[in-house]
Design a protein around this motif. Structure first.
Motif, PDB file in Angstrom:
ATOM      1  N   GLU A 100     -18.696  12.634 -12.074  1.00  0.00           N
ATOM      2  CA  GLU A 100     -17.882  13.611 -12.794  1.00  0.00           C
ATOM      3  C   GLU A 100     -18.027  13.390 -14.294  1.00  0.00           C
ATOM      4  O   GLU A 100     -18.023  12.248 -14.781  1.00  0.00           O
ATOM      5  N   VAL A 101     -18.127  14.484 -15.038  1.00  0.00           N
ATOM      6  CA  VAL A 101     -18.313  14.443 -16.491  1.00  0.00           C
ATOM      7  C   VAL A 101     -17.091  15.048 -17.176  1.00  0.00           C
ATOM      8  O   VAL A 101     -16.523  16.035 -16.695  1.00  0.00           O
ATOM      9  N   GLY A 102     -16.677  14.466 -18.309  1.00  0.00           N
ATOM     10  CA  GLY A 102     -15.576  15.007 -19.091  1.00  0.00           C
ATOM     11  C   GLY A 102     -15.808  14.828 -20.574  1.00  0.00           C
ATOM     12  O   GLY A 102     -16.602  13.972 -20.996  1.00  0.00           O
ATOM     13  N   PHE A 103     -15.116  15.621 -21.376  1.00  0.00           N
ATOM     14  CA  PHE A 103     -15.260  15.572 -22.827  1.00  0.00           C
ATOM     15  C   PHE A 103     -13.884  15.564 -23.469  1.00  0.00           C
ATOM     16  O   PHE A 103     -13.001  16.335 -23.068  1.00  0.00           O
ATOM     17  N   GLU A 104     -13.704  14.694 -24.455  1.00  0.00           N
ATOM     18  CA  GLU A 104     -12.462  14.623 -25.218  1.00  0.00           C
ATOM     19  C   GLU A 104     -12.820  14.401 -26.680  1.00  0.00           C
ATOM     20  O   GLU A 104     -13.211  13.299 -27.059  1.00  0.00           O
ATOM     21  N   GLY A 105     -12.711  15.440 -27.484  1.00  0.00           N
ATOM     22  CA  GLY A 105     -13.099  15.304 -28.881  1.00  0.00           C
ATOM     23  C   GLY A 105     -14.558  14.910 -28.997  1.00  0.00           C
ATOM     24  O   GLY A 105     -15.435  15.568 -28.427  1.00  0.00           O
ATOM     25  N   ASP A 106     -14.840  13.810 -29.709  1.00  0.00           N
ATOM     26  CA  ASP A 106     -16.227  13.377 -29.855  1.00  0.00           C
ATOM     27  C   ASP A 106     -16.636  12.364 -28.785  1.00  0.00           C
ATOM     28  O   ASP A 106     -17.709  11.769 -28.871  1.00  0.00           O
ATOM     29  N   LEU A 107     -15.801  12.189 -27.764  1.00  0.00           N
ATOM     30  CA  LEU A 107     -16.111  11.252 -26.682  1.00  0.00           C
ATOM     31  C   LEU A 107     -16.637  12.000 -25.455  1.00  0.00           C
ATOM     32  O   LEU A 107     -16.094  13.036 -25.070  1.00  0.00           O
ATOM     33  N   THR A 108     -17.671  11.458 -24.863  1.00  0.00           N
ATOM     34  CA  THR A 108     -18.214  11.959 -23.599  1.00  0.00           C
ATOM     35  C   THR A 108     -17.957  10.912 -22.526  1.00  0.00           C
ATOM     36  O   THR A 108     -18.231   9.720 -22.733  1.00  0.00           O
ATOM     37  N   TRP A 109     -17.436  11.349 -21.371  1.00  0.00           N
ATOM     38  CA  TRP A 109     -17.058  10.442 -20.284  1.00  0.00           C
ATOM     39  C   TRP A 109     -17.835  10.758 -19.016  1.00  0.00           C
ATOM     40  O   TRP A 109     -18.077  11.927 -18.706  1.00  0.00           O
ATOM     41  N   VAL A 110     -18.210   9.706 -18.291  1.00  0.00           N
ATOM     42  CA  VAL A 110     -18.744   9.864 -16.940  1.00  0.00           C
ATOM     43  C   VAL A 110     -17.979   8.911 -16.027  1.00  0.00           C
ATOM     44  O   VAL A 110     -17.529   7.844 -16.457  1.00  0.00           O
ATOM     45  N   ARG A 111     -17.849   9.320 -14.773  1.00  0.00           N
ATOM     46  CA  ARG A 111     -16.977   8.590 -13.846  1.00  0.00           C
ATOM     47  C   ARG A 111     -17.734   8.233 -12.571  1.00  0.00           C
ATOM     48  O   ARG A 111     -18.301   9.092 -11.913  1.00  0.00           O
ATOM     49  N   GLY A 112     -17.763   6.930 -12.254  1.00  0.00           N
ATOM     50  CA  GLY A 112     -18.480   6.470 -11.075  1.00  0.00           C
ATOM     51  C   GLY A 112     -17.776   5.292 -10.428  1.00  0.00           C
ATOM     52  O   GLY A 112     -16.572   5.085 -10.624  1.00  0.00           O
ATOM     53  N   ARG A 113     -18.541   4.502  -9.697  1.00  0.00           N
ATOM     54  CA  ARG A 113     -17.967   3.386  -8.940  1.00  0.00           C
ATOM     55  C   ARG A 113     -18.748   2.105  -9.186  1.00  0.00           C
ATOM     56  O   ARG A 113     -19.981   2.115  -9.293  1.00  0.00           O
ATOM     57  N   ALA A 210     -14.203   5.280 -15.300  1.00  0.00           N
ATOM     58  CA  ALA A 210     -14.848   6.137 -16.290  1.00  0.00           C
ATOM     59  C   ALA A 210     -15.306   5.299 -17.471  1.00  0.00           C
ATOM     60  O   ALA A 210     -14.613   4.380 -17.906  1.00  0.00           O
ATOM     61  N   VAL A 211     -16.493   5.615 -17.963  1.00  0.00           N
ATOM     62  CA  VAL A 211     -16.989   5.002 -19.196  1.00  0.00           C
ATOM     63  C   VAL A 211     -17.256   6.124 -20.188  1.00  0.00           C
ATOM     64  O   VAL A 211     -17.750   7.193 -19.819  1.00  0.00           O
ATOM     65  N   GLY A 212     -16.880   5.889 -21.441  1.00  0.00           N
ATOM     66  CA  GLY A 212     -17.020   6.933 -22.434  1.00  0.00           C
ATOM     67  C   GLY A 212     -17.445   6.397 -23.785  1.00  0.00           C
ATOM     68  O   GLY A 212     -17.294   5.202 -24.074  1.00  0.00           O
TER      69      GLY A 212
END
Length: 220
Positions: A100-113, A210-212
């Motif tokens: 799963e991918v997400g965006f918050e301001g200038d941060l990009t996040w991906v979520r895994g295990r 999640a790492v961003g």
């Protein structure tokens, strides 16, 4: 002709640092595994990512010497790049599974295990100064993630990553290792890795992590 984007992933708050990443947006330009391995080895980045199907988010990740089922830094970088082109992805699909991918301001996040992370050792040191004093790479075999608390109450970690496989002496910023350490400690982290990089992590109730971070294009 292979079109290559080169990014810096997990840049620090001031825009410095970041781990170089090669992105081949048209995976069909390098269709075979041998050609991808050769290009990744020639580029010499810790990872190069090939986008095979943008609609589905299918990707293929290579180090200079191997193919990876999952890695944080190439997925964060690719997600940021697609967003910058006006096509932000919701999901990316490396061999390990749907991310799963997400965006918050200038941060990009991906979520895994954490279970997706290839085997590596995390080793705690007594101080950030001890981590800074390590040679690149330290003696021994196998992937090493050396870390120490810089501010335990605030969750700030000083870390350095050493693949110890002969092709990369030190990895400037490592999303998969950050995910593994977050899983081990069971708390969100603010990781300061390498010469000036920052990786942020979060723990979700379902056990995923999640790492961003920030991404910039690399200038020549």
């Amino acid at each position: 002709m292979i079109e290559l984007d080169v990014l810096r992933v997990f840049c620090g708050p001031d825009g410095g640092g970041g781990n170089p990443l090669g992105v081949v947006r048209d995976g069909a330009a390098v269709p075979d595994a041998a050609g991808r391995a050769a290009l990744a080895a020639e580029l010499g980045f810790s990872e190069t990512v090939f986008l095979d199907d943008e609609a589905r988010g299918t990707v293929d990740i290579h180090t200079p010497s191997s193919r990876l089922p999952f890695a944080g830094h190439p997925l964060v970088g690719l997600a940021w790049l697609l967003r910058s082109l006006g096509r932000p992805p919701r999901t990316l699909r490396p061999p390990a599974g749907a991310v799963e991918v997400g965006f918050e301001g200038d941060l990009t996040w991906v979520r895994g295990r954490a279970a997706w992370v290839p085997a590596r050792t995390t080793r705690r040191h007594a101080s950030a100064a001890e981590v800074d004093a390590l040679p690149a790479p330290p003696p021994g075999e196998g992937w090493l993630y050396a870390w120490a608390w810089q501010d335990e109450a605030a969750g700030v970690v000083r870390a350095r990553g050493f693949p110890r496989r002969g092709d990369v002496a030190e990895d400037e910023a490592t999303g998969a290792a950050a995910m593994l350490l977050t899983h081990e400690l069971g708390r969100p982290l603010d990781i300061r890795q390498g010469a000036g990089s920052q990786i942020l992590t979060r723990v979700h109730p379902d056990g995923s992590i999640a790492v961003g971070g920030r991404v910039r294009r690399r200038t020549p």
